[in-house]
Design a protein around this motif. Structure first.
Motif, PDB file in Angstrom:
ATOM      1  N   UNK A 105       0.662  -1.123   0.006  1.00 20.79           N
ATOM      2  CA  UNK A 105       0.012   0.001  -0.087  1.00 20.79           C
ATOM      3  C   UNK A 105       0.789   1.296   0.069  1.00 20.79           C
ATOM      4  N   UNK A 106       2.312   1.230   0.034  1.00 17.93           N
ATOM      5  CA  UNK A 106       3.169   2.004  -0.178  1.00 17.93           C
ATOM      6  C   UNK A 106       3.745   2.733   1.091  1.00 17.93           C
ATOM      7  N   UNK A 107       3.288   2.046   2.281  1.00 18.48           N
ATOM      8  CA  UNK A 107       3.822   2.459   3.534  1.00 18.48           C
ATOM      9  C   UNK A 107       5.445   1.842   3.697  1.00 18.48           C
ATOM     10  N   UNK A 108       6.373   3.023   3.712  1.00 19.16           N
ATOM     11  CA  UNK A 108       7.731   2.404   3.698  1.00 19.16           C
ATOM     12  C   UNK A 108       8.353   2.025   4.896  1.00 19.16           C
ATOM     13  N   UNK A 109       9.490   1.212   4.841  1.00 17.81           N
ATOM     14  CA  UNK A 109      10.054   0.885   6.053  1.00 17.81           C
ATOM     15  C   UNK A 109      11.369   1.518   6.019  1.00 17.81           C
ATOM     16  N   UNK A 110      12.112   1.484   7.091  1.00 14.13           N
ATOM     17  CA  UNK A 110      13.276   2.241   7.230  1.00 14.13           C
ATOM     18  C   UNK A 110      14.472   1.474   7.551  1.00 14.13           C
ATOM     19  N   UNK A 111      15.523   1.748   6.921  1.00 13.23           N
ATOM     20  CA  UNK A 111      16.810   1.368   7.343  1.00 13.23           C
ATOM     21  C   UNK A 111      17.152   1.798   8.895  1.00 13.23           C
ATOM     22  N   UNK A 112      17.523   0.874   9.682  1.00 10.96           N
ATOM     23  CA  UNK A 112      17.921   1.261  11.079  1.00 10.96           C
ATOM     24  C   UNK A 112      19.195   0.945  11.164  1.00 10.96           C
ATOM     25  N   UNK A 113      19.900   0.250  10.266  1.00 10.31           N
ATOM     26  CA  UNK A 113      21.397   0.199  10.460  1.00 10.31           C
ATOM     27  C   UNK A 113      21.919  -0.316   9.423  1.00 10.31           C
ATOM     28  N   UNK A 114      23.096   0.099   8.790  1.00  6.77           N
ATOM     29  CA  UNK A 114      24.014  -0.484   7.745  1.00  6.77           C
ATOM     30  C   UNK A 114      25.447  -0.166   7.998  1.00  6.77           C
ATOM     31  N   UNK A 115      26.164  -1.059   7.574  1.00  5.04           N
ATOM     32  CA  UNK A 115      27.610  -0.739   7.458  1.00  5.04           C
ATOM     33  C   UNK A 115      28.115   0.301   6.431  1.00  5.04           C
ATOM     34  N   UNK A 116      29.447   0.978   6.734  1.00  5.50           N
ATOM     35  CA  UNK A 116      29.896   1.850   5.531  1.00  5.50           C
ATOM     36  C   UNK A 116      30.222   1.051   4.388  1.00  5.50           C
ATOM     37  N   UNK A 117      30.136   1.699   3.134  1.00  6.18           N
ATOM     38  CA  UNK A 117      30.556   1.448   2.184  1.00  6.18           C
ATOM     39  C   UNK A 117      31.620   1.725   1.485  1.00  6.18           C
ATOM     40  N   UNK A 118      32.545   0.973   0.596  1.00  2.41           N
ATOM     41  CA  UNK A 118      33.597   1.566   0.114  1.00  2.41           C
ATOM     42  C   UNK A 118      33.552   1.209  -1.446  1.00  2.41           C
ATOM     43  N   UNK A 119      34.548   1.752  -2.194  1.00  7.01           N
ATOM     44  CA  UNK A 119      34.283   1.268  -3.605  1.00  7.01           C
ATOM     45  C   UNK A 119      34.993  -0.058  -3.796  1.00  7.01           C
ATOM     46  N   UNK A 120      34.401  -1.103  -4.863  1.00 13.96           N
ATOM     47  CA  UNK A 120      35.081  -2.264  -4.485  1.00 13.96           C
ATOM     48  C   UNK A 120      35.848  -2.331  -6.018  1.00 13.96           C
ATOM     49  N   UNK A 121      35.805  -1.475  -6.972  1.00 21.50           N
ATOM     50  CA  UNK A 121      36.344  -1.533  -8.075  1.00 21.50           C
ATOM     51  C   UNK A 121      37.323  -0.520  -8.320  1.00 21.50           C
ATOM     52  N   UNK A 122      38.325  -0.596  -9.716  1.00 19.92           N
ATOM     53  CA  UNK A 122      39.050   0.534 -10.152  1.00 19.92           C
ATOM     54  C   UNK A 122      39.200   0.441 -11.667  1.00 19.92           C
ATOM     55  N   UNK A 123      39.852   1.611 -12.042  1.00 17.33           N
ATOM     56  CA  UNK A 123      39.964   1.499 -13.577  1.00 17.33           C
ATOM     57  C   UNK A 123      40.893   0.608 -13.981  1.00 17.33           C
ATOM     58  N   UNK A 124      40.942  -0.311 -14.534  1.00 16.77           N
ATOM     59  CA  UNK A 124      41.947  -1.519 -15.041  1.00 16.77           C
ATOM     60  C   UNK A 124      42.558  -0.969 -16.182  1.00 16.77           C
ATOM     61  N   UNK A 125      41.724  -0.599 -17.246  1.00 13.00           N
ATOM     62  CA  UNK A 125      42.399  -0.376 -18.711  1.00 13.00           C
ATOM     63  C   UNK A 125      41.181   0.503 -19.496  1.00 13.00           C
ATOM     64  N   UNK A 126      41.806   1.265 -20.255  1.00 14.63           N
ATOM     65  CA  UNK A 126      41.170   2.228 -21.009  1.00 14.63           C
ATOM     66  C   UNK A 126      41.686   2.326 -22.595  1.00 14.63           C
ATOM     67  N   UNK A 127      40.834   2.308 -23.548  1.00 17.22           N
ATOM     68  CA  UNK A 127      41.016   2.367 -25.040  1.00 17.22           C
ATOM     69  C   UNK A 127      39.993   3.231 -25.712  1.00 17.22           C
TER      70      UNK A 127
END
Length: 667
Positions: A224-246
Motif C-alpha cells: 500500500x506504499x507504507x515505507x520501511x526504514x533502514x535502522x542500520x547499515x555498515x559503511x560502504x567503500x568502492x570495490x572496483x578501480x579503472x583497470x584499462x582504457x582504450x
C-alpha cells in the motif's frame, strides 16, 4: 662550348628565380610539413596494445568530434591567442585540428623574448595570415572520490603540427628568421592551450547508491506504499578501480571503452607485439569488444555513455554484502477465531490407591543407647633423663594409674544410671509410634473407600461428551528487524534472490469465552465467563527467503530496479499461550461432589481435558515493494549543453545514458 654556355644560363636562371621568391615562400620553406603517416602508425599501434589489455569492456562512451571542437572553442583559447576558431575532423586514429591565423604581431605578444628580438618585431610590425594544423590524440586522467565515483577527464594530446603562411606584410626589410620564430612560437601556444583544456568529464558510480549511503537509495515498503526504514547499515567503500582504457577515433567520433575491475586485480597487460599498423583491423577489434561487453554495435554515432548490466549487478551485490542493511518492518497477524470442546474422555480411569506412605518416621532406638564414649587412657609422659640415662619416674607412674582408675569408675556409674532410666522412655516412644501409624492407615482406608464410591459419578460425567465450550479470538502485530545477509541481483538485472535474518517482538490481543455445559451439574465451576488479555509476542531469529523478478525503470535520469517480493511466513511465540492463560485465569482443578460422600474429599483435575491451543503461530508472508534507486553515471562536455537532457535507455547488455533519444545504440 655550347654545353658550357647552357650551364651558365641555367645557373643564372636559378639565381634569378631565387631572388624572386616571395616572403611567404621563404617562410614556408623553413616550415616543412611533418609526415602524418608516421604519427598515425604510432597512434594505431598504441591503440591496438590498449584494446588488447581490455578484458571486459563493461563501460564506454562516445563523443562527437564536433562537440570536442565546441568545448575547446568555448574555453576562449582563440580570443586569448588572437587566432581563429578551431575546426576538427577525425582521420584514422588522429584528430586533425586547424585554426586560421590573421593577426598583426607586437613585441608584447611574447614576453619571454629578449629585448633585441622585441625591438625587431616592433620595427617590422609583421602581419601574418595563414593556418596552423595540429595532429592530436586523446589523453585521460582519472580519480576516485570518497562518495564512490570514478571520474575520467579527457584532454587533447598534441602529436605534431604543420604551418602554412599565405600572406605577409612588413614595415621593414624581410627577416625570415623572425617570421619563422613567430609562427613556431604561436603554434607552441596553440598546442599548450589545447593540451590544458579538459574538454569532457565522465563519472561512473563505483558505489551505485547516492552518497555511498544505502539508506538514501533503497525503499522497502508495504504494497500500500507504507515505507520501511533502514535502522542500520555498515559503511560502504568502492570495490572496483579503472583497470584499462582504450579508444577509437574515426571521422566523426571518439569512442572509448573501459574495464572497471575489482580492487586487487592486476593491471592490464597490453599487447607488446608491434603488429601491422592497420586501421581496419583496429576497427574490427574495437567493435568486437564494444558489442561483446555493452551490446553496442558500431561504434555508434551520437553522444552516449554505457555501463554493462553485469557491472551494475556486481556493484549492487557488493554494496549489500558490505552494508548488510537491517530494515525496521511491521508484521501483522489478522484476527482469527478458535473454538473447542472441553471433554472428559469416556475411557478415563480413576486410580483409587491412596498415595499415602504410613511408614513410621519416629526413631525409638536412641532411648536404649547407654554405652560411654569416654577414653580413660592417660597421655601423661613420666620419662625423665639425668646423668646420661633416661627412666620412668615412679611417682608419676602412680599418679597415672590412679587417674585412669577413677575415670573407669565414673564411666561404669553413668552406664548403670542410663540403663535404669532408659526402659520407660523407650516404651513410651514405641507406644506413640504405633498410634501414629494406626491413624495414617485409617485415613488411607477412608480415602480409598471414598474414591471407590465416586467412580460412578465420574463415569456419568465422562459419558456426557461435553463438559464445557471454549471459544476465542486472537490478532496482533509485531515490530520486526529484517537484516539482509545475502543479496544477489542477476547479471541481466531481471532477477533478485536474497536471504535475511528476521527477529522482533510485538503484542497480540486475546479474547477467551468459557461456557459450562454438563460440568455445571457436578462442579462448582458452573458460570460462563469471558476474559480479554493483551499479551507479548516474540519472533525469534529465523531465516527468510526473498525471491522476485526485477523490473528496470529507465524513464528518468536515476534508473531504478523495482521488485514485488512475497516474503515467507514467520513463526511467532506468544507467552503465555492461550491454554496456559485459560488454566491460569480460571481454576480448572475444581472440588467436585458426584455423590454426597465425596464432598471436599477428592479433587478432579480436568486440565488435561482442556484442548491444546498453541501459543506458537505463523505470521503469514506479505507482499513488499523493493525499489533500488541507482546513482547515475554523468557525462559533461565543457561549454556545451549536449547532455543536458540525456536520459537512460537500455539494451540486453547495458544501461545507456544518451543525449539523442532518436538514435539509441543497440545491438
Amino acid at each position: 662550348m655550347t654545353s658550357r654556355v647552357s650551364l651558365v644560363w641555367l645557373a643564372f636562371l636559378a639565381i634569378l628565380l631565387s631572388g624572386c621568391d616571395s616572403a611567404e615562400d621563404l617562410v614556408n620553406r623553413r616550415l616543412p610539413p611533418v609526415p602524418v603517416e608516421q604519427h598515425r602508425a604510432t597512434a594505431i599501434q598504441t591503440a591496438q596494445a590498449a584494446i588488447a589489455g581490455v578484458g571486459d569492456a563493461n563501460a564506454g562512451f562516445n563523443i562527437r568530434i564536433e562537440d570536442i571542437a565546441a568545448a575547446v572553442n568555448a574555453s576562449g583559447f582563440a580570443e586569448r591567442l588572437g587566432v581563429g576558431r578551431l575546426t576538427m575532423r577525425g582521420d584514422r586514429q588522429l584528430i586533425l585540428a586547424e585554426t586560421e591565423v590573421a593577426r598583426k604581431f607586437s613585441k608584447d605578444d611574447f614576453p619571454e623574448f629578449d629585448e633585441n628580438t622585441k625591438n625587431q618585431i616592433d620595427a617590422l610590425k609583421p602581419e601574418i595570415r595563414g593556418r596552423i594544423t595540429l595532429g592530436l590524440g586523446v589523453a585521460s586522467a582519472h580519480s576516485d572520490s570518497k562518495d564512490g565515483r570514478l571520474t575520467i577527464g579527457l584532454r587533447l594530446l598534441p602529436l605534431f603540427r604543420n604551418m602554412e603562411v599565405e600572406h605577409v606584410v612588413l614595415a621593414g626589410e624581410l627577416d625570415v628568421d623572425i617570421l619563422v620564430m613567430l609562427m613556431n612560437r604561436l603554434a607552441d601556444k596553440v598546442s599548450g592551450e589545447l593540451s590544458r583544456v579538459e574538454f569532457a568529464k565522465v563519472s561512473f558510480p563505483t558505489i551505485p547508491f547516492k552518497g555511498a549511503d544505502l539508506s538514501r537509495s533503497i525503499a522497502f515498503g508495504n504494497a500500500d506504499g507504507a515505507g520501511e526504514r533502514i535502522i542500520s547499515a555498515r559503511p560502504l567503500s568502492s570495490p572496483i578501480h579503472l583497470r584499462s582504457l582504450a579508444w577509437l577515433i574515426d571521422g566523426y567520433n571518439v569512442t572509448t571503452i573501459a574495464e572497471l575491475a575489482p580492487l586487487g586485480t592486476s593491471p592490464a597487460a597490453g599487447s607488446t607485439a608491434s603488429g601491422k599498423e592497420d586501421y581496419s583491423r583496429l576497427q574490427t577489434a574495437f567493435a568486437g569488444k564494444l558489442v561483446e561487453g555493452l551490446g553496442v554495435a558500431g561504434p555508434a554515432s551520437g553522444t552516449w555513455l554505457a555501463v554493462s548490466k553485469r557491472l551494475v549487478a556486481e556493484l549492487v551485490n557488493a554494496a549489500f554484502e558490505q552494508g548488510q542493511p537491517c530494515f525496521g518492518a511491521k508484521g501483522f497477524l489478522a484476527e482469527r477465531p478458535f473454538s473447542s470442546k472441553i471433554e472428559v474422555p469416556a475411557d478415563t480411569e480413576m486410580d483409587c490407591t491412596p498415595k499415602i506412605d504410613c511408614t513410621p518416621i519416629r526413631n525409638c532406638g536412641a532411648a536404649t543407647v547407654c554405652e560411654q564414649a569416654d577414653d580413660c587412657k592417660s597421655t601423661r609422659d613420666c620419662q625423665v633423663c639425668a646423668l646420661g640415662a633416661c627412666f620412668n619416674d615412679p611417682a608419676c607412674e602412680r599418679i597415672k594409674a590412679t587417674t585412669k582408675y577413677n575415670c573407669e569408675v565414673r564411666k561404669a556409674g553413668r552406664k548403670i544410671e542410663c540403663e535404669r532410666l532408659g526402659a520407660p522412655a523407650k516404651a513410651a516412644c514405641e507406644t506413640e509410634r504405633a498410634a501414629e501409624m494406626a491413624s495414617c492407615e485409617a485415613r488411607k482406608s477412608a480415602r480409598r473407600l471414598t474414591c471407590e464410591a465416586g467412580k460412578q459419578g465420574l463415569e456419568r460425567l465422562a459419558g456426557t461428551g461435553n463438559v464445557a465450550d471454549l471459544a476465542g479470538r486472537i490478532g496482533g502485530s509485531a515490530d520486526m528487524s529484517v537484516c539482509l545477509k545475502e543479496f544477489s541481483v542477476a547479471p541481466s538485472l531481471e532477477r533478485l534472490a536474497a536471504s535475511a535474518i528476521v527477529s522482533g517482538k510485538g503484542a497480540v490481543d486475546l479474547g477467551i469465552k468459557y461456557v459450562p455445559r454438563e460440568i455445571a451439574r457436578y462442579f462448582t465451576c458452573q458460570f460462563a465467563w469471558t476474559e480479554d488479555k493483551h499479551l507479548k509476542v516474540a519472533i525469534p531469529e529465523q531465516p527468510a527467503k526473498l525471491d522476485a523478478s526485477l523490473a528496470l525503470d529507465a524513464s528518468t535520469s536515476n534508473a531504478t530496479l523495482n521488485a514485488k517480493i512475497e516474503t515467507s511466513a514467520l513463526i511467532a511465540h506468544m507467552r503465555p499461550g492461550p491454554r496456559e492463560l485459560l488454566l491460569g485465569s480460571y481454576d480448572m482443578r475444581a472440588a467436585c461432589a458426584p455423590v454426597d460422600a465425596m464432598i471436599h474429599e477428592m479433587t478432579l483435575d480436568v486440565t488435561k481435558s482442556v484442548p491444546e491451543i498453541g501459543g506458537d503461530f505463523r505470521l503469514p508472508g506479505e507482499s513488499r515493494m523493493l525499489a533500488l534507486t541507482l546513482e547515475p553515471a554523468t557525462f559533461h562536455i565543457s561549454g556545451t549543453n549536449v547532455v543536458a537532457k540525456a536520459a537512460y535507455a537500455s539494451n540486453a547488455k547495458a544501461l545507456i545514458l544518451t543525449a539523442d533519444q532518436t538514435s539509441v545504440p543497440a545491438n
